[in-house]
Design an enzyme around this catalytic site. Structure first.
Site, PDB file in Angstrom:
ATOM      1  CG  ASP A  38      -2.188   0.797   1.037  1.00  0.00           C
ATOM      2  OD1 ASP A  38      -3.262   0.165   0.991  1.00  0.00           O
ATOM      3  OD2 ASP A  38      -2.117   2.038   0.903  1.00  0.00           O
ATOM      4  CE1 TYR A 155     -12.959   4.066  -9.545  1.00  0.00           C
ATOM      5  CE2 TYR A 155     -15.186   3.614 -10.336  1.00  0.00           C
ATOM      6  CZ  TYR A 155     -14.094   3.266  -9.560  1.00  0.00           C
ATOM      7  OH  TYR A 155     -14.124   2.110  -8.814  1.00  0.00           O
ATOM      8  CB  THR A 190     -14.622   0.586   1.356  1.00  0.00           C
ATOM      9  OG1 THR A 190     -14.673   1.563   0.300  1.00  0.00           O
ATOM     10  CG2 THR A 190     -14.986  -0.766   0.813  1.00  0.00           C
TER      11      THR A 190
HETATM   12  P1  NAD Z   1     -10.144   2.313  -0.284  1.00  0.00           P
HETATM   13  O1  NAD Z   1      -9.968   3.779  -0.582  1.00  0.00           O
HETATM   14  O2  NAD Z   1     -10.851   1.917   0.969  1.00  0.00           O
HETATM   15  O3  NAD Z   1      -8.719   1.584  -0.326  1.00  0.00           O
HETATM   16  C1  NAD Z   1      -7.827   1.788  -1.381  1.00  0.00           C
HETATM   17  C2  NAD Z   1      -6.424   1.494  -0.901  1.00  0.00           C
HETATM   18  O4  NAD Z   1      -5.527   1.726  -1.999  1.00  0.00           O
HETATM   19  C3  NAD Z   1      -5.962   2.437   0.232  1.00  0.00           C
HETATM   20  O5  NAD Z   1      -5.363   1.684   1.283  1.00  0.00           O
HETATM   21  C4  NAD Z   1      -4.942   3.352  -0.449  1.00  0.00           C
HETATM   22  O6  NAD Z   1      -3.906   3.801   0.428  1.00  0.00           O
HETATM   23  C5  NAD Z   1      -4.398   2.434  -1.548  1.00  0.00           C
HETATM   24  N1  NAD Z   1      -3.822   3.205  -2.638  1.00  0.00           N
HETATM   25  C6  NAD Z   1      -4.340   4.311  -3.240  1.00  0.00           C
HETATM   26  N2  NAD Z   1      -3.494   4.767  -4.170  1.00  0.00           N
HETATM   27  C7  NAD Z   1      -2.416   3.935  -4.158  1.00  0.00           C
HETATM   28  C8  NAD Z   1      -1.198   3.903  -4.881  1.00  0.00           C
HETATM   29  N3  NAD Z   1      -0.919   4.847  -5.802  1.00  0.00           N
HETATM   30  N4  NAD Z   1      -0.321   2.910  -4.634  1.00  0.00           N
HETATM   31  C9  NAD Z   1      -0.591   1.971  -3.689  1.00  0.00           C
HETATM   32  N5  NAD Z   1      -1.719   1.966  -2.955  1.00  0.00           N
HETATM   33  C10 NAD Z   1      -2.619   2.941  -3.188  1.00  0.00           C
HETATM   34  O7  NAD Z   1     -10.879   1.702  -1.585  1.00  0.00           O
HETATM   35  P2  NAD Z   1     -11.873   0.442  -1.785  1.00  0.00           P
HETATM   36  O8  NAD Z   1     -13.262   0.936  -1.747  1.00  0.00           O
HETATM   37  O9  NAD Z   1     -11.482  -0.682  -0.896  1.00  0.00           O
HETATM   38  O10 NAD Z   1     -11.578   0.120  -3.327  1.00  0.00           O
HETATM   39  C11 NAD Z   1     -10.619  -0.839  -3.710  1.00  0.00           C
HETATM   40  C12 NAD Z   1     -10.744  -1.090  -5.207  1.00  0.00           C
HETATM   41  O11 NAD Z   1     -12.064  -1.508  -5.526  1.00  0.00           O
HETATM   42  C13 NAD Z   1     -10.477   0.158  -6.070  1.00  0.00           C
HETATM   43  O12 NAD Z   1      -9.761  -0.225  -7.231  1.00  0.00           O
HETATM   44  C14 NAD Z   1     -11.865   0.622  -6.457  1.00  0.00           C
HETATM   45  O13 NAD Z   1     -11.891   1.338  -7.664  1.00  0.00           O
HETATM   46  C15 NAD Z   1     -12.582  -0.712  -6.566  1.00  0.00           C
HETATM   47  N6  NAD Z   1     -14.034  -0.571  -6.403  1.00  0.00           N
HETATM   48  C16 NAD Z   1     -14.552  -0.042  -5.257  1.00  0.00           C
HETATM   49  C17 NAD Z   1     -15.929   0.081  -5.127  1.00  0.00           C
HETATM   50  C18 NAD Z   1     -16.556   0.666  -3.888  1.00  0.00           C
HETATM   51  O14 NAD Z   1     -17.756   0.996  -3.938  1.00  0.00           O
HETATM   52  N7  NAD Z   1     -15.853   0.776  -2.771  1.00  0.00           N
HETATM   53  C19 NAD Z   1     -16.757  -0.334  -6.186  1.00  0.00           C
HETATM   54  C20 NAD Z   1     -16.191  -0.876  -7.343  1.00  0.00           C
HETATM   55  C21 NAD Z   1     -14.819  -0.986  -7.438  1.00  0.00           C
END
Ligand code: NAD
Length: 258
Positions: A38, A155, A190
């Site tokens: 991370d 996005y 989340t």
């Molecule tokens: P989150 O923001 O809770 O967690 C994301 C994590 O990624 C964080 O710990 C952050 O520090 C890390 N991160 C961000 N940029 C980074 C980088 N440049 N290098 C390394 N780490 C990095 O997000 P989430 O909701 O758990 O989402 C995770 C994935 O799921 C994402 O790709 C998101 O697009 C996808 N997603 C989320 C949802 C939703 O509704 N939460 C829906 C569809 C897809």
């Protein structure tokens, strides 16, 4: 809590929070050695500590997935110690706005993390998987990949690219024992969602939370553990016949919202 050790190693980007954290805990519970990667090393360390406390095996690493050199150097040193069997490209960021509200800097930032970050991690892993003639890659796409989401121009663009990168990698490495799939969640509760509400709707968070929940026909958001459960299956040998596929996990968002 920890089952039989598989002796396999799973690397999860963005493993410090939300869906990534749940994936780390789930895979650790199945006996994988989990590499929690991370940008936020404190968050990654906390997840690692949680896994170790539960009797699992984990390591944490700081990296910016958007930085090609950083990723190459880190993955090279990781592969010398723990050859990566499973790569979960989960790190990703959001952006709100239509094309007029998306600056060139916004577009580049989203591209660099959500698209180039996935490229960087697969690029740094694929050769070792080829040598072993085995490996599993799972990318976090989104409902936005196939239908686009209003006011999520950048996005949606990046998640569309994640979907087609998945198909491309699955095709190119099908004869190398490497499976590549992606999953497309609807809204999952989340910190990603909580931060969005805090930033954009500080005075009516609860109302907006309900509205976002209702946009899934099933009437609620997904839970990170539900996403981790699908990932767990796709990583397992039970899914040995599955490659080049996209799995919606969205409470009916894509097919029932009309
Ligand atoms: P989150 O923001 O809770 O967690 C994301 C994590 O990624 C964080 O710990 C952050 O520090 C890390 N991160 C961000 N940029 C980074 C980088 N440049 N290098 C390394 N780490 C990095 O997000 P989430 O909701 O758990 O989402 C995770 C994935 O799921 C994402 O790709 C998101 O697009 C996808 N997603 C989320 C949802 C939703 O509704 N939460 C829906 C569809 C897809």
């Amino acid at each position: 809590m920890i089952h039989n050790k598989t002796q396999k190693t799973a690397l999860v980007t963005g493993g410090g929070s939300g869906i990534g954290k749940s994936i780390c805990l789930r895979l650790a519970s199945k006996g994988f050695t989990v590499l929690v990667v991370d940008l936020d090393i404190n968050a990654a360390n906390k997840v690692m500590d949680e896994i170790l406390t539960l009797g699992g095996n984990a390591f944490s690493y700081a990296v910016d997935v958007a930085n090609h050199q950083q990723v190459s150097a880190l993955f090279k040193s990781i592969n010398e110690k723990h050859p990566i069997d499973i790569l979960i490209n989960n790190a990703g960021i959001a952006h709100i706005g239509n094309i007029e509200q998306t600056t060139e800097q916004d577009l580049d930032r989203l591209y660099n993390i959500n698209v180039k970050g996935v490229y960087n991690c697969i690029h740094a892993t694929i050769n070792e998987m080829k040598k072993k003639q085995s490996g599993v890659i799972i990318n976090l796409a989104s409902v936005a990949s196939s239908v686009g989401i209003a006011d999520r121009f950048a996005y949606s663009m990046t998640k569309g690219a994640v979907l087609t990168m998945t198909y491309s990698v699955a095709k190119d490495y099908i004869n190398d024992g490497i499976r590549c799939n992606c999953i497309s969640p609807g809204r999952v509760h989340t910190p990603f969602v909580d931060n969005f509400l805090e930033k954009n709707y500080p005075n009516n968070k609860a109302e907006m939370f309900e509205k976002l929940s209702a946009s899934q026909p099933i009437g609620r958001m997904g839970q990170p553990e539900e996403i981790a459960s699908l990932i767990d299956y796709l990583c397992s040998d039970d899914a040995a016949f599955i490659t080049g596929s996209n799995f919606p996990i969205d409470g009916g968002f894509v097919t029932l919202n009309n």
